[in-house]
Scaffold this active site. Structure first.
Site, PDB file in Angstrom:
ATOM      1  N   CYS B 179       0.859  -1.193   0.000  1.00  0.00           N
ATOM      2  CA  CYS B 179       0.000   0.000   0.000  1.00  0.00           C
ATOM      3  C   CYS B 179       0.895   1.243   0.000  1.00  0.00           C
ATOM      4  CB  CYS B 179      -0.882   0.046   1.244  1.00  0.00           C
ATOM      5  SG  CYS B 179      -1.857  -1.427   1.530  1.00  0.00           S
ATOM      6  N   HIS B 183       1.038   5.167  -1.368  1.00  0.00           N
ATOM      7  CA  HIS B 183       0.363   6.009  -0.382  1.00  0.00           C
ATOM      8  C   HIS B 183       1.241   6.433   0.785  1.00  0.00           C
ATOM      9  CE1 HIS B 183      -3.510   5.817  -2.336  1.00  0.00           C
ATOM     10  NE2 HIS B 183      -3.423   4.505  -2.424  1.00  0.00           N
ATOM     11  N   ARG B 227     -13.256  -0.721  -1.830  1.00  0.00           N
ATOM     12  CA  ARG B 227     -12.050   0.093  -2.047  1.00  0.00           C
ATOM     13  C   ARG B 227     -10.777  -0.743  -1.811  1.00  0.00           C
ATOM     14  NH1 ARG B 227     -10.189   3.204  -5.258  1.00  0.00           N
ATOM     15  NH2 ARG B 227      -8.999   1.299  -5.375  1.00  0.00           N
ATOM     16  N   CYS B 231      -7.950  -2.083  -4.490  1.00  0.00           N
ATOM     17  CA  CYS B 231      -6.541  -1.706  -4.301  1.00  0.00           C
ATOM     18  C   CYS B 231      -5.666  -2.947  -4.442  1.00  0.00           C
ATOM     19  CB  CYS B 231      -6.323  -1.106  -2.911  1.00  0.00           C
ATOM     20  SG  CYS B 231      -6.805   0.620  -2.788  1.00  0.00           S
TER      21      CYS B 231
END
Lengths: 286, 270
Positions: B179, B183, B227, B231
């Site tokens: 992730c 991010h 979501r 991802c």
């Protein structure tokens, strides 16, 4: 009215409640190693294989495991070296020794973001996903822009955690610094200083800051209709460079500028590379 | 001669720095205009209305409504519940996010099996509408304007947070993605999509408080489980199981990081 015993009882109850609250919030979370082990276990139970994406994708190789372990801190030097060596060794050079291929096919790979997803098939071309981090085509903002355009060379500046990157960046800055220092020491009024900038110069009114010289104003046509006169031949301007770059235009030159602002004769001289930044001017250009 | 080259280099540098920046700012403004234009008349309201109906309608083998479902603030209390999730539920001794809790209620109150309660987790057009999407839209809308206040007092809540954090940094798959790859940096985006920096409170707040959302490009209301699911697809991982502990842990990590921010969803996105 409350009697004394009731008050004490209430106070004790409050204290117990407070203690219980504390005990709840003071309960220790798992240690780092525990959390790591537990996370792996939770993830292995938390995914279904789907399409081409099998569960073995959750098995990390050594690089992935090390990069995960040091994700939030600095990687020790020896570990970093180990990761680098292992991955450099894994790069296969082209078998035929040719390093330059078809750049158009290369661009397709760089622009492609599909491949390897469970929504893809084995036949889906695998993209390099390069566009996700790098601006590939200058100015093509729909596809390749970021809030601040970042070229491949500048990108590491966003990721400043790595000391190696910071070092590289320093070296880059040093080169740039030298150039700027040199530029700054050029004397005021020198022809090379801000060649096309400033009011009524070539880049004035273009709306684009820092625009290159693309339009050079030529002198007015000679009265009598013999065409524009060549200022070099006529000796109006002592050396070619002064034509577009003059910091303080001579009165004669200022007259040309004013006249050609209204003149239909607006020749364009395109800047076509560093060698042509200060081109010699054609005597007639339409 | 040397001076010429220098002059050329300086001019080229000026152009290289200035021109793309101008384009970038214009693009940003245009995107913001587009987003503002989207805000009026969010179709998410259609999901909210359908969700309210589903919440009150008797269903399942036991033919009862979900109105006795305890979302953490007591049976039937919907107002503000989502801003305090995920949390530990003593009756199940498990940390649950909203969608997991809804599955739990449909199983315990309405008598459905796990398969029945998770048959259509995400909507796919008019023929395959998702009750989960609608219920989530209704319940999250009841937290609009409230402050995010996700608890972390129970040891299992702490554990979920810690697992979620580890998952966030877990690199794997054919592209080595975690992730954090997308991010953990400020001011980046892929094509026209801004990427929030979820390692900072401001980034987590901005991102988490704006889900669920009606996705214009898909014509669907998308929940937080969706979501995360999508991802991981793009991360080249296998499919995240709906309401798995892994999905809840990662949600707990992100939701807790968003604490203190005003909840704004359901929103509308491109």
């Amino acid at each position: 009215m409350l009697n004394r015993n009731t008050k004490i009882a209430l106070a004790s109850a409050a204290a117990v409640a407070a203690l219980a609250g504390c005990a709840g919030s003071m309960a220790p979370g798992p240690s780092d190693a525990e959390a790591r082990a537990k996370a792996l276990e939770t993830m292995k139970a938390g995914f279904n294989e789907k399409g081409i994406a099998k569960l073995d994708r959750l098995n990390q190789d050594e690089t992935q495991a090390l990069c995960t372990q040091y994700a939030t801190g600095n990687v020790p030097k020896d570990v970093a070296a180990k990761i680098e060596q292992a991955n450099m060794a894994a790069i296969k050079p082209p078998a035929d020794g040719k390093y330059l291929g078809d750049w158009k096919r290369g661009e397709q790979v760089a622009q492609r973001g599909t491949g390897f997803q469970y929504s893809d098939t084995k036949e889906t071309p695998v993209g390099g996903n390069c566009y996700a981090c790098h601006q590939l085509t200058k100015g093509d903002f729909v596809w390749h822009d970021r809030p601040v355009a970042v070229s491949i060379r500048q990108d590491p500046r966003l990721r400043t955690r790595d000391p190696e990157v910071r070092l590289g960046q320093g070296v880059e800055h040093a080169g740039l610094f030298g150039l700027l220092v040199h530029a700054a020491f050029r004397p005021r009024g020198h022809p090379l200083r801000a060649a096309d900038q400033g009011r009524r110069r070539a880049a004035d009114g273009s709306g684009v800051p820092g625009q290159q010289v693309t339009d050079v104003i030529l002198p007015e046509p000679r009265a009598g209709g013999a065409g524009p006169r060549d200022p070099i031949a006529a000796g109006d301007v002592p050396e070619p460079m002064r034509r577009a770059t003059d910091a303080e235009p001579a009165p004669a030159h200022a007259k040309y500028v004013a006249a050609t602002r209204q003149s239909p004769v607006r020749p364009a001289i395109r800047w076509a590379g560093p060698g042509s930044l200060f081109p010699t001017y054609p005597s007639v250009a339409r | 001669m040397g001076k010429r080259i220098l002059g050329a280099a300086a001019a080229a540098l000026a152009a290289a720095f200035a021109a793309p920046l101008v384009l970038g700012q214009d693009t940003q403004k245009e995107i913001e205009k587009y987003r503002e234009a989207l805000v009026d008349g969010n179709p998410a309201e259609l999901w909210e209305a359908r969700g309210e109906g589903l919440w009150k309608k008797p269903a399942g083998p036991k033919n009862v409504s979900l109105e006795k479902c305890d979302l953490g603030l007591g049976p039937g209390v919907v107002k503000g519940a989502y801003a305090r999730l995920p949390r530990h539920f003593a009756d199940a001794d498990r940390v649950m996010d909203l969608e997991t809790r809804l599955v739990h209620c449909r199983m315990t109150l309405q008598g459905m099996t796990f398969e029945e309660a998770t048959k259509q987790p995400f909507g796919a057009g008019n023929d395959r509408k998702s009750d989960n999407d609608a219920l989530v839209a209704f319940i999250t809308a009841e937290s609009k304007g409230m402050k995010m206040d996700v608890p972390m007092a129970h040891p299992k809540e702490k554990e979920a947070y810690a697992i979620g954090e580890k998952m966030f940094y877990f690199r794997g798959g054919p592209y080595d993605f975690s992730c954090a790859t997308c991010h953990a940096t400020d001011n980046t985006r892929i094509r026209l999509q801004d990427l929030p920096n979820l390692t900072k409170q401001a980034g987590a707040q901005l991102a988490y408080t704006r889900w669920p959302a009606y996705r214009v490009s898909q014509g669907e209301l998308r929940t937080f489980q969706w979501r995360l699911n999508d991802c991981f697809r793009q991360q080249r991982f296998p499919e995240l199981k709906f309401t798995s502990d892994a999905s809840i842990a990662l949600t707990a990590f992100l939701a807790r990081n968003a604490n203190g921010a005003e909840f704004k969803a359901p929103t509308i996105k491109r």
